[in-house]
Write a protein that holds these residues in place. Structure first.
Motif, short mmCIF file in Angstrom:
data_model
loop_
_atom_site.label_atom_id
_atom_site.label_comp_id
_atom_site.label_asym_id
_atom_site.label_seq_id
_atom_site.Cartn_x
_atom_site.Cartn_y
_atom_site.Cartn_z
N ASN A 136 0.83 -1.20 0.00
CA ASN A 136 0.00 0.00 0.00
C ASN A 136 0.87 1.26 0.00
O ASN A 136 0.64 2.21 -0.74
CB ASN A 136 -0.91 -0.02 1.22
CG ASN A 136 -2.17 0.82 1.05
OD1 ASN A 136 -2.58 1.10 -0.06
ND2 ASN A 136 -2.76 1.21 2.16
N ALA A 137 1.92 1.24 0.84
CA ALA A 137 2.79 2.41 0.93
C ALA A 137 3.56 2.65 -0.36
O ALA A 137 3.71 3.80 -0.81
CB ALA A 137 3.77 2.23 2.09
N ARG A 138 4.03 1.60 -0.97
CA ARG A 138 4.76 1.76 -2.24
C ARG A 138 3.84 2.29 -3.32
O ARG A 138 4.25 3.07 -4.20
CB ARG A 138 5.39 0.44 -2.67
CG ARG A 138 6.50 -0.04 -1.74
CD ARG A 138 7.36 -1.07 -2.42
NE ARG A 138 8.24 -0.47 -3.42
CZ ARG A 138 9.05 -1.17 -4.23
NH1 ARG A 138 9.05 -2.51 -4.15
NH2 ARG A 138 9.82 -0.57 -5.10
N GLY A 139 2.58 1.88 -3.27
CA GLY A 139 1.62 2.42 -4.23
C GLY A 139 1.43 3.91 -4.05
O GLY A 139 1.34 4.67 -5.04
N ILE A 140 1.39 4.36 -2.79
CA ILE A 140 1.24 5.80 -2.53
C ILE A 140 2.44 6.56 -3.06
O ILE A 140 2.29 7.62 -3.69
CB ILE A 140 1.06 6.03 -1.02
CG1 ILE A 140 -0.27 5.44 -0.53
CG2 ILE A 140 1.11 7.53 -0.69
CD1 ILE A 140 -0.43 5.43 0.97
N MET A 141 3.63 6.05 -2.81
CA MET A 141 4.82 6.74 -3.30
C MET A 141 4.84 6.77 -4.83
O MET A 141 5.21 7.78 -5.44
CB MET A 141 6.08 6.05 -2.79
CG MET A 141 6.24 6.03 -1.27
SD MET A 141 6.02 7.64 -0.50
CE MET A 141 4.54 7.31 0.46
N ALA A 142 4.43 5.68 -5.46
CA ALA A 142 4.38 5.64 -6.93
C ALA A 142 3.36 6.66 -7.44
O ALA A 142 3.58 7.32 -8.47
CB ALA A 142 4.01 4.24 -7.40
N LEU A 143 2.24 6.80 -6.74
CA LEU A 143 1.24 7.79 -7.11
C LEU A 143 1.83 9.19 -7.07
O LEU A 143 1.67 9.98 -8.01
CB LEU A 143 0.04 7.70 -6.16
CG LEU A 143 -1.01 8.82 -6.25
CD1 LEU A 143 -1.73 8.77 -7.59
CD2 LEU A 143 -2.00 8.71 -5.09
#
Length: 988
Positions: A778-785
């Motif tokens: 979830n956190a990596r998705g936020i950073m990618a966003l």
């Protein structure tokens, strides 16, 4: 005008104003709809024409209005043929409603007979007059409060919907008065230091009244005092252009002079006149602790230090530094001298205990924040960095005569930023070390008392009669104390409290204490021997409590935490702690809270190492304290986030922890206990406590995410990560990385957050510890966003959804769904973005998950904005804003205000967008990172450009561009385009 930009207290629709008077008294309003009440009963005011008659009579404040005057008021130069009959009909109807004695006929006209307090307008006039008087008398805070009360009497447009030329003229007059009052109140806002808060309101008012130069002037001052000099100058440029285009004139001289003062960086303009304080802070600090009534001796030191401080009245700043061993009386002497020197410092005295002898000395930036607030600086105006705070502190003291007492300093480096640096001020410093590297300081080495002074102090506390009868025994006592003032005071106080003892009894007790006299010779041993006098007299249970409580770090400890550490019922623990307070070995910081003097804490720990047998008891005590904090923090987390699976994956505890009846009480506990709790986390780096320490940090993530205690939270996370790697505990390492990545995300350090989250995915063993694996995706998705890597983000979020579902973590699944919504939104899939956010929010709502539901509404509001459903978007975001504010989530409060600004801007409400963007900047001050600030500045610039404030808009964009370029963010291209477009279309 249908919008009020000032503060107000709205009058309910069918309710009389709450004014003093009889229950059946008449009340009227004209500062809004024309209404009437008798007591709490609303009276019918009839047709618009009938309300026009009532309004005309009310505005004459008891004077008679002739029929001709009323006809002119209603119809002007073209009255109907039956005008007089119509007036009489309306008057007759009103008389039936109000009573014969209220509406009277006289001299061919009509008049209302009502008391002055019966009309909101006359009440407003009286309050305004009182405000003017208060301001003339120098009481700006009272004047500001009174003007706010006046403005609060308005309920929309005055004389709303009342027809006729007279009503129209009066509406214009009252609206002009309202604006004048608003300007006066904003002027007072600036005088009391609330400049940052005033910017958003002034932005809206200048948009609504673009040709009103006084508002522009106030906006320039507010921006300048908020550190936004370029924007302040841009306001002048915008004003000059607008006046030239609209009226063909130049700005008035006052505005031009203000521009020049800003160009010169006028220091007088940079701060409020006379440095008045906000309502909650004193204008003249008087923070010195009380001097002891039995102060004794030290005559030469008192004279010497007094002369040094008095020299500050000349042309230099005086600095005196007292050094000596613990217990020698440095603080007592410094406080006594400071009180005697007060006449030389009429502008006040500041005091702080710098805790230099403890494990964690006070941070200079924290002390400066406290000093600035005491000196009248608004919270929002206090900078975030040490250098900026020190500079503002010195500027604030310039021209004042202030004495600063810096007690218990660690070293010269700690106090240098705290020195006033201006003539007329003085600093008095106490420390256990000689500050030879403190340039220009008058150094004083304080030794123990002389035998005569020691005996005099002992006598003053115990009483001349008892000491006179046993003088030799008294000399034996003070000699046993090593002539150390603190030791003498403790011994004398014990004797004074025990009337059945003789001085000889006390002397004998001191002589029997394991070679104490030999231990009172040098260094810290003298301090330990002094405290041994009190410690040796404790009952076994008291002594155990004294030893074990000293093991806990933090500024203080609550009764509940102390009871857990001691493994006692709260009432039993309270009895022991209060007994320690009586012996002066413990201080009562506040009801239910206790603290050690730093030297006493060191002594207590030495006692624990020496006397607590077996040694495992010390470890068990700290383990119980850690259990208490973990169990209670987990309960707070569960109350704040119902059904969240984190609490199911925390280390088990033996202590049940505290329980709370509501979220507010739980959050109060968490933020009150932040210091001791994070100190306990830092102490939990041993293998036996490491896992619980990491879990406690994770359960208390609100402390990091809210912006409060973020620095201490990050320090604790780093310490536990290092401990986990040293001990080879992979589970603890992974969870520490989780907390550290969350800190980096909150602070806007997205690259670092990405690295930590990636490390979690590499290290985690999902079958043994599934939650970090879910969280990391979830956190990596936020950073990618954030980094516009949308394909990566979508892959991570889908992985997170699958992971959360596999462990039946519905709140986690909802989080990933809402985050996936933002990927869909960024890639143009608006309909599915709305659907995903609605799905995630519905999951939160079904579990009563208020805080996480607010996160869902935040994502949903963004999707609805892009869908063009602006009213729904605002409604969802406002719901989220209320929750974030109640939960003290300042980061998300600021970001929600930013999203609301985007809604208003997209919907064409540029003024409202600018107001909310300004509020977002204020909320995000010092938190959230530069990238988020750049986003807000970009939207603020677009809003300002749409309301014609092109100069300010360009300043905002240039600042945002500097941020994006420094970060290498792709948003820089958009801002360059905005600046290019502005340059090509800007009016010449």
């Amino acid at each position: 005008m249908d919008r009020d930009h000032g503060p107000r207290v709205r009058v309910p629709e069918q309710r009389a104003p709450e004014e003093p008077g009889a229950a059946d008294s008449l009340r009227f309003t004209v500062l809004g709809p024309v209404r009437a009440w008798r007591g709490a009963e609303s009276l019918p005011s009839g047709s618009p024409q009938q309300r026009a008659l009532l309004a005309a009579l009310l505005l004459r404040e008891g004077r008679t209005a002739t029929a001709g005057e009323l006809i002119d008021a209603f119809w002007g130069e073209d009255p109907p043929s039956q005008a007089l009959a119509t007036i009489r009909t309306y008057a007759s109807r009103l008389r039936k409603v109000l009573g014969q004695d209220t509406l009277v006929s006289e001299a061919g006209g009509y008049a209302l007979r009502i008391g002055r307090g019966a009309l909101d307008l006359t009440l407003a006039q009286d309050l305004a007059a009182a405000a003017e008087k208060a301001r003339a008398g120098g009481n700006r805070l009272q004047a500001r409060t009174l003007i706010n009360k006046v403005l609060g009497l308005w309920d929309g447009e005055a004389l709303a919907s009342v027809p006729g030329p007279y009503a129209e003229n009066q509406r214009t007059r009252l609206e002009e008065w309202r604006l004048q009052l608003t300007e006066a109140r904003l002027d007072l806002d600036l005088e009391v230091g609330s400049h940052a808060e005033a910017v958003s309101e002034l932005t809206a008012l200048t948009a609504a009244h673009p040709l009103r130069e006084r508002l522009r002037e106030l906006l320039m001052v507010a921006l300048y005092r908020s550190g936004r000099q370029a924007e302040a100058l841009a306001v002048y440029a915008d004003t000059r252009r607008l006046l030239s285009e609209e009226l063909g004139v130049d700005p008035r001289p006052e505005l031009a002079q203000l521009q020049q003062r800003i160009l010169r960086a006028d220091e007088e303009l940079a701060r409020p006149a006379d440095e008045p304080a906000p309502a909650a802070a004193p204008l003249k600090p008087a923070q010195l602790p009380a001097t002891v009534p039995d102060f004794t001796g030290r005559d030469s030191f008192v004279r010497d230090l007094g002369a040094q401080l008095a020299s500050a009245e000349g042309s230099v700043m005086a600095v005196s530094a007292l050094a000596g061993i613990g217990g020698v009386g440095k603080t007592t002497l410094a406080v006594h001298v400071a009180h005697q020197a007060r006449p030389h410092f009429p502008d006040g005295q500041l005091y702080v205990d710098l805790q230099g002898a403890g494990a964690r000395a006070a941070e200079p930036e924290t002390v400066l924040g406290s000093f600035l607030r005491a000196l009248g600086t608004a919270e929002s105006a206090i900078p975030g960095t040490l250098d900026e705070r020190a500079a503002l502190y010195r500027s604030t003291l310039d021209g004042r005569r202030i004495l600063v007492l810096l007690d218990n300093a660690h070293d010269a480096a700690q106090i240098r930023p705290l020195l006033p640096g201006t003539p007329g001020c003085a600093a008095l410093v106490t420390s256990r070390v000689r500050m030879v590297d403190l340039a220009g300081a008058h150094l004083v080495d304080l030794d123990v008392m002389s035998p005569d002074e020691a005996l005099q102090l002992f006598t003053r506390i115990v009483g001349a009669e008892r000491v006179g009868a046993e003088r030799e025994a008294a000399l034996d006592v003070v000699a046993a104390c090593g002539f150390l003032p603190l030791a003498i005071r403790i011994a004398a106080s014990r004797l004074a409290a025990r009337r059945t003892w003789t001085v000889s009894v006390l002397a004998a007790k001191l002589a029997d204490e394991r070679r104490r006299l030999d231990e009172l010779q040098a260094g810290d041993l003298a301090v330990k021997a002094t405290f041994e006098l009190g410690y040796g007299q404790l009952e076994p249970a008291q002594a155990r409590a004294f030893r074990l409580l000293g093991l806990a770090d933090g500024p203080d400890i609550s009764l509940a935490a102390a009871a857990a550490l001691l493994n006692l019922e709260p009432h039993t623990a309270e009895d022991l702690l209060e007994a320690l307070v009586d012996t002066s070995l413990l201080e009562s910081a506040a009801p239910g809270r206790y603290r050690y003097h730093d030297l006493v804490r060191l002594y207590a720990r030495a006692c624990a190492e020496r006397d607590e047998q077996p040694p495992v008891e010390r470890e068990l005590a700290l383990s119980r304290l850690l259990d208490f904090y973990l169990a209670t923090a987990a309960g707070v987390y569960a109350l704040e986030r119902p059904a969240d699976r984190l609490v199911d994956h925390l280390e088990p505890t033996d202590h049940p922890g505290l329980t709370f009846g509501n979220r507010q009480a739980a959050l109060d506990w968490l933020y009150t206990e932040a210091g001791p709790l994070l100190a306990c986390v830092r102490r939990s780096s041993e293998p036996s406590t490491l896992r619980r320490g990491v879990d406690l940090l994770w359960a208390a993530l609100d402390l990091g995410e809210s912006g409060a205690n973020a620095k201490q939270y990050e320090t604790a996370a780093i310490a536990l990560l290092e401990a986990a790697r040293t001990s080879g505990d992979r589970r603890s390492e992974v969870r520490a990385l989780v907390t550290l990545a969350d800190v980096h995300h909150t602070s806007g350090r997205f690259d670092q957050a990405e690295q930590e989250a990636e490390s979690v995915m590499i290290l985690v063993e999902a079958d043994q510890d599934p939650l970090p694996a879910c969280w990391a995706s979830n956190a990596r998705g936020i950073m990618a966003l954030y980094q516009s890597r949308h394909d990566d983000g979508e892959r991570y979020f889908n992985q997170a959804i699958d992971n959360f579902r596999s462990i039946q973590d519905r709140p986690g699944e909802a989080s990933a769904l809402c985050n996936l919504s933002r990927i869909h939104l960024a890639t143009g899939r608006t309909d599915s973005a709305v659907a995903l956010a609605e799905e995630g929010t519905a999951v939160y709502d079904s579990m009563g998950h208020a805080l996480r539901s607010a996160n869902g509404r935040y994502a949903l509001g963004m999707a609805l904005t892009q869908s063009g459903r602006f009213a729904e978007a605002s409604e969802r975001l406002l719901e989220a804003l209320d929750v974030f504010r109640a939960s003290r989530q300042r980061l998300w409060e600021g970001m929600t205000l930013f999203r609301l600004a985007e809604v208003d801007l997209t919907a064409g409400n540029a003024t409202d967008a600018a107001v909310k963007a300004e509020q977002a900047l204020t909320a995000l001050r010092g938190i959230g990172g530069e990238w988020r600030r750049g986003n807000v500045l970009t939207v603020l610039g677009r809003s300002l450009a749409q309301i014609g404030q092109f100069g300010r808009a360009e300043v905002c964009w240039r600042e945002a561009l500097g941020i994006y370029d420094a970060l290498g963010s792709q948003e820089a291209a958009e801002v360059r385009s905005l600046l290019s477009s502005a340059a090509s279309t800007s009016p010449s």
